[in-house]
Motif scaffolding. Structure first.
Motif, PDB file in Angstrom:
ATOM      1  N   VAL A 250       0.845  -1.190   0.000  1.00  0.00           N
ATOM      2  CA  VAL A 250       0.000   0.000   0.000  1.00  0.00           C
ATOM      3  C   VAL A 250       0.885   1.246   0.000  1.00  0.00           C
ATOM      4  N   ILE A 261       5.405  -8.479  -3.549  1.00  0.00           N
ATOM      5  CA  ILE A 261       4.915  -8.924  -2.246  1.00  0.00           C
ATOM      6  C   ILE A 261       3.438  -9.226  -2.331  1.00  0.00           C
ATOM      7  N   VAL A 309      -4.936 -13.586  -0.874  1.00  0.00           N
ATOM      8  CA  VAL A 309      -4.523 -12.254  -0.444  1.00  0.00           C
ATOM      9  C   VAL A 309      -5.599 -11.691   0.473  1.00  0.00           C
ATOM     10  N   GLY A 310      -5.192 -11.132   1.594  1.00  0.00           N
ATOM     11  CA  GLY A 310      -6.182 -10.577   2.513  1.00  0.00           C
ATOM     12  C   GLY A 310      -5.559  -9.576   3.452  1.00  0.00           C
ATOM     13  N   TYR A 311      -6.308  -8.532   3.734  1.00  0.00           N
ATOM     14  CA  TYR A 311      -5.840  -7.502   4.669  1.00  0.00           C
ATOM     15  C   TYR A 311      -6.645  -7.509   5.966  1.00  0.00           C
ATOM     16  N   TYR A 317     -11.410 -20.157   9.045  1.00  0.00           N
ATOM     17  CA  TYR A 317     -11.737 -21.300   9.901  1.00  0.00           C
ATOM     18  C   TYR A 317     -11.053 -22.600   9.489  1.00  0.00           C
TER      19      TYR A 317
ATOM     20  N   MET B   1     -15.478 -17.871   6.920  1.00  0.00           N
ATOM     21  CA  MET B   1     -15.565 -18.904   5.871  1.00  0.00           C
ATOM     22  C   MET B   1     -16.217 -18.320   4.625  1.00  0.00           C
ATOM     23  N   PHE B   2     -15.524 -18.382   3.498  1.00  0.00           N
ATOM     24  CA  PHE B   2     -16.145 -17.916   2.258  1.00  0.00           C
ATOM     25  C   PHE B   2     -17.165 -18.936   1.760  1.00  0.00           C
ATOM     26  N   GLU B  15     -15.503 -22.640   1.290  1.00  0.00           N
ATOM     27  CA  GLU B  15     -14.106 -22.343   0.961  1.00  0.00           C
ATOM     28  C   GLU B  15     -13.204 -23.581   0.919  1.00  0.00           C
ATOM     29  N   ASN B  49      -1.521  -7.055  -5.538  1.00  0.00           N
ATOM     30  CA  ASN B  49      -1.661  -7.118  -4.079  1.00  0.00           C
ATOM     31  C   ASN B  49      -2.440  -5.939  -3.492  1.00  0.00           C
ATOM     32  N   PRO B  50      -3.597  -5.605  -4.060  1.00  0.00           N
ATOM     33  CA  PRO B  50      -4.288  -4.394  -3.598  1.00  0.00           C
ATOM     34  C   PRO B  50      -4.980  -4.590  -2.261  1.00  0.00           C
ATOM     35  N   ARG B  51      -5.109  -3.501  -1.534  1.00  0.00           N
ATOM     36  CA  ARG B  51      -5.972  -3.497  -0.362  1.00  0.00           C
ATOM     37  C   ARG B  51      -7.307  -2.992  -0.874  1.00  0.00           C
ATOM     38  N   HIS B  54     -10.030  -6.964  -6.056  1.00  0.00           N
ATOM     39  CA  HIS B  54      -9.011  -7.878  -6.559  1.00  0.00           C
ATOM     40  C   HIS B  54      -9.682  -8.959  -7.396  1.00  0.00           C
ATOM     41  N   ARG B  72     -13.168 -10.063  -5.703  1.00  0.00           N
ATOM     42  CA  ARG B  72     -13.322 -10.039  -4.245  1.00  0.00           C
ATOM     43  C   ARG B  72     -12.652  -8.800  -3.675  1.00  0.00           C
ATOM     44  N   THR B  74     -10.303  -7.470  -0.853  1.00  0.00           N
ATOM     45  CA  THR B  74      -9.341  -8.088   0.066  1.00  0.00           C
ATOM     46  C   THR B  74      -9.365  -7.440   1.450  1.00  0.00           C
ATOM     47  N   ALA B  75     -10.094  -6.333   1.599  1.00  0.00           N
ATOM     48  CA  ALA B  75     -10.197  -5.710   2.919  1.00  0.00           C
ATOM     49  C   ALA B  75     -11.492  -6.120   3.612  1.00  0.00           C
ATOM     50  N   SER B  76     -12.613  -6.041   2.889  1.00  0.00           N
ATOM     51  CA  SER B  76     -13.900  -6.419   3.497  1.00  0.00           C
ATOM     52  C   SER B  76     -14.192  -7.903   3.327  1.00  0.00           C
ATOM     53  N   TYR B  77     -13.482  -8.551   2.420  1.00  0.00           N
ATOM     54  CA  TYR B  77     -13.642  -9.966   2.073  1.00  0.00           C
ATOM     55  C   TYR B  77     -14.946 -10.258   1.333  1.00  0.00           C
TER      56      TYR B  77
END
Ligand SMILES: Cc1cc2nc3c(=O)[nH]c(=O)nc-3n(C[C@H](O)[C@H](O)[C@H](O)COP(=O)(O)OP(=O)(O)OC[C@H]3O[C@@H](n4cnc5c(N)ncnc54)[C@H](O)[C@@H]3O)c2cc1C
Ligand SMILES: [Zn+2]
Lengths: 423, 100
Positions: A250, A261, A309-311, A317, B1-2, B15, B49-51, B54, B72, B74-77
């Motif tokens: 970011v 990355i 990828v996740g922030y 789970y 869980m997605f 998922e 790799n965005p926040r 994606h 999707r 990647t911040a709120s999922y």
């Protein structure tokens, strides 16, 4: 800049004195200064690595006009979320040198900082479950020894002697065949590392500014000249070093550059406190789980990253279930222990599982990132070498192999075997 | 869980039936030998790799075994949609400017 009374040293005698004063005479650990308009060096991110960088800038390089900007609270990122495994038994020369440099600094860190970081060299065991695992372990231990790093190859019986609660019966789905063992490895108190570095850096005049989020990097004619912050507007600097772990990408995009990355959630768990059952650290790449026991008695358990990828600072789970399966197969006796807490951090993974400590295409802008799942162990070394890079503007022999250009030249340092899921 | 929609099976599944396979729409250079080191390194190692928004590749390993794409955050999922290989997905214009 707010003035701060000289820091009193912590000592055994001091403890007694404060006890007699009902603990009311302790000094503040660090100031909360308002930022200046300009610094010689700005470090973005007050995790352990950023704070260590600031400490060594001030103590080794006599740089006084240094600020560390932190969007949350210091040590609240991966530094305060990790499972604190410290070891230096990496395979390749470049990585082994870097992590061993950190290990040597760990060994004197509490004295250097006058702060007890509770570094405990209780040994780390990396299990092998297949013949190929054992061959890889032998190769790595041999490489470690050639680099002057302690290491031994253990068989299953020797593992059992060190960790009696482990199931080495050979009747499990993935039997324990042996392990690599680094006696000098161990754990440290993660918060204390952040606090100790912050206190020491502050004492030398470094401004640590919390609740100060960098929202833009100001670039003029290809040269970074300052940062824009959400809370304090523009702060100018001659040099900027970004040490922001999972958010490095970011920050890079703010300066218009790209990093190789990807950011993934990594989680950990602690159990309710129980009596001492484990006085070392056991990790397994193959069944994907690792465990140690804290001084309080809680079992500290960790696992692999979420594959996407996740922030979000939480984990998925399926990973929880997978980890518990692995832990129970290794340690059937903990099957009735309750888990107390679970959390996640965002780790910055690179294609070769090695960090990026580097100049960038933007003049005066530097990055120290890509430590992924295993950077806590490197905290003192990372800060030490990054301070050197920021002070001199050029890499030294330890950092040179970790430059960003390796992803174009092809000179990757493939540590997946030694780093992989292991931390 | 997605809960992930497989566009081939036409089912919403948990998922665990899937594997994430990284960023979507990365085209292998047509003539690798003609690539500069820069281009080849970018292709192999550099991801957005965005926040935020994606587009990513997933595979339905415990189902049909096919690869498909997901849009999707990647911040709120939040998952905005699933679509087959070869298709494109567009968010509303405003959102899409953040995710080229
Ligand atoms: C669950 C888990 C277990 C782990 N276990 C181990 C282990 O056992 N052993 C090991 O060696 N490593 C482990 N790690 C990895 C280790 O935690 C990290 O590599 C290391 O702590 C990174 O330190 P850091 O100081 O670079 O990052 P952080 O502590 O994350 O610090 C980065 C800081 O930058 C700040 N920041 C980000 N963006 C901005 C911005 N725009 N403006 C201002 N500030 C910003 C963040 O708020 C954060 O405080 C683990 C990680 C996790 C998540
Ligand atoms: Zn399917």
């Amino acid at each position: 800049m707010s003035v701060f009374p000289k820091k009193r040293r912590f000592s055994g005698l001091g403890l007694v004195k404060q006890a007699l004063k009902h603990q009311e005479g302790w000094q503040r650990m660090w100031r909360s200064p308002a930022p200046r308009e300009h610094y010689d060096i700005i470090v973005v991110g007050a995790g352990g690595h950023g704070l260590a960088t600031a400490h060594y800038l001030a103590s080794v390089h006599s740089q006084a006009k240094v600020a560390v900007l932190e969007k949350g609270w210091l040590g609240g990122g991966n530094t305060g979320r990790n499972t604190t495994i410290v070891r230096s038994n990496y395979l390749w020369d470049e990585a082994a040198r870097l992590y061993e440099h950190a290990m040597k600094l760990w060994e004197g860190l509490s004295q250097d900082l006058n702060y007890n970081v509770m570094f405990s060299q209780r040994g780390v065991m990396n299990l092998g479950h297949t013949l190929q695992d054992m061959r890889d372990i032998q190769r790595r231990v041999n490489a470690n020894r050639l680099n002057g790093i302690d290491g031994e190859v253990l068989n299953a019986r020797q593992c059992k002697q060190i960790v009696p609660i482990m199931d080495t019966s050979g009747r499990t789905r993935y039997p324990v065949l042996g392990a690599s063992w680094q006696p000098r490895a161990g754990v440290a108190r993660h918060d204390a590392v952040a606090w100790g570095y912050a206190r020491a850096a502050d004492a030398r005049g470094v401004d640590i500014i919390q609740q100060c989020e960098v929202i833009d990097i100001v670039v003029e004619n290809g040269c970074a000249v300052g940062v824009e912050t959400r809370q304090h507007g523009r702060i100018r600097a001659d040099r900027i070093g970004c040490v922001a772990a999972g958010n490095s990408g970011v920050l890079a995009s703010m300066a218009g550059i790209e990093l190789p990355i990807e950011s993934h959630p990594l989680q950990a768990f602690v159990s309710e406190p129980i009596k001492p059952i484990l006085d070392t650290v056991v990790m397994s790449n193959a069944v994907h789980g690792y465990m140690s026991q804290s001084d309080k008695g809680d079992l500290v358990i960790g696992a692999g990253i979420d594959s996407y990828v996740g922030y979000g600072q939480r984990g998925s789970y399926p990973v929880i279930e997978h980890t518990m399966q692995a832990i129970l197969e290794l340690f059937p006796c903990v099957s009735r222990v309750h888990m107390n807490r679970q959390w996640g951090g965002i780790v910055d993974t690179t294609p070769d599982a090695c960090p990026i400590i580097s100049k960038t295409p933007i003049e005066n802008l530097f990055f120290n990132c890509g430590w992924g799942t295993g950077g806590f162990k490197a905290t003192p070394g990372s800060g030490h070498v990054f301070a050197d890079l920021l002070a001199n503007g050029e890499p030294n022999e330890l950092t040179a192999p970790f430059a960003l250009d390796r992803f174009h030249s092809g000179a990757l340092i493939d540590e997946h075997g030694a780093a992989g899921v292991a931390h | 869980m997605f809960l992930i929609h497989c566009p081939y099976c036409g089912e919403d599944r948990e998922e665990e039936e899937f594997h994430a396979a990284g960023e979507a729409h990365i085209a292998r250079p047509l003539d690798p030998d003609a690539c500069s080191d820069e281009e080849w390194g970018n292709y192999l190692y550099f991801r957005r790799n965005p926040r935020g928004l994606h587009r990513e590749l997933w595979v339905h390993v415990a189902g049909c075994g096919k690869y498909f794409n997901i849009a999707r955050d990647t911040a709120s999922y939040q998952i905005h949609g699933s679509y087959r290989i070869g298709e494109r997905f567009t968010w509303s214009d405003a959102e899409d400017s953040a995710a080229p």
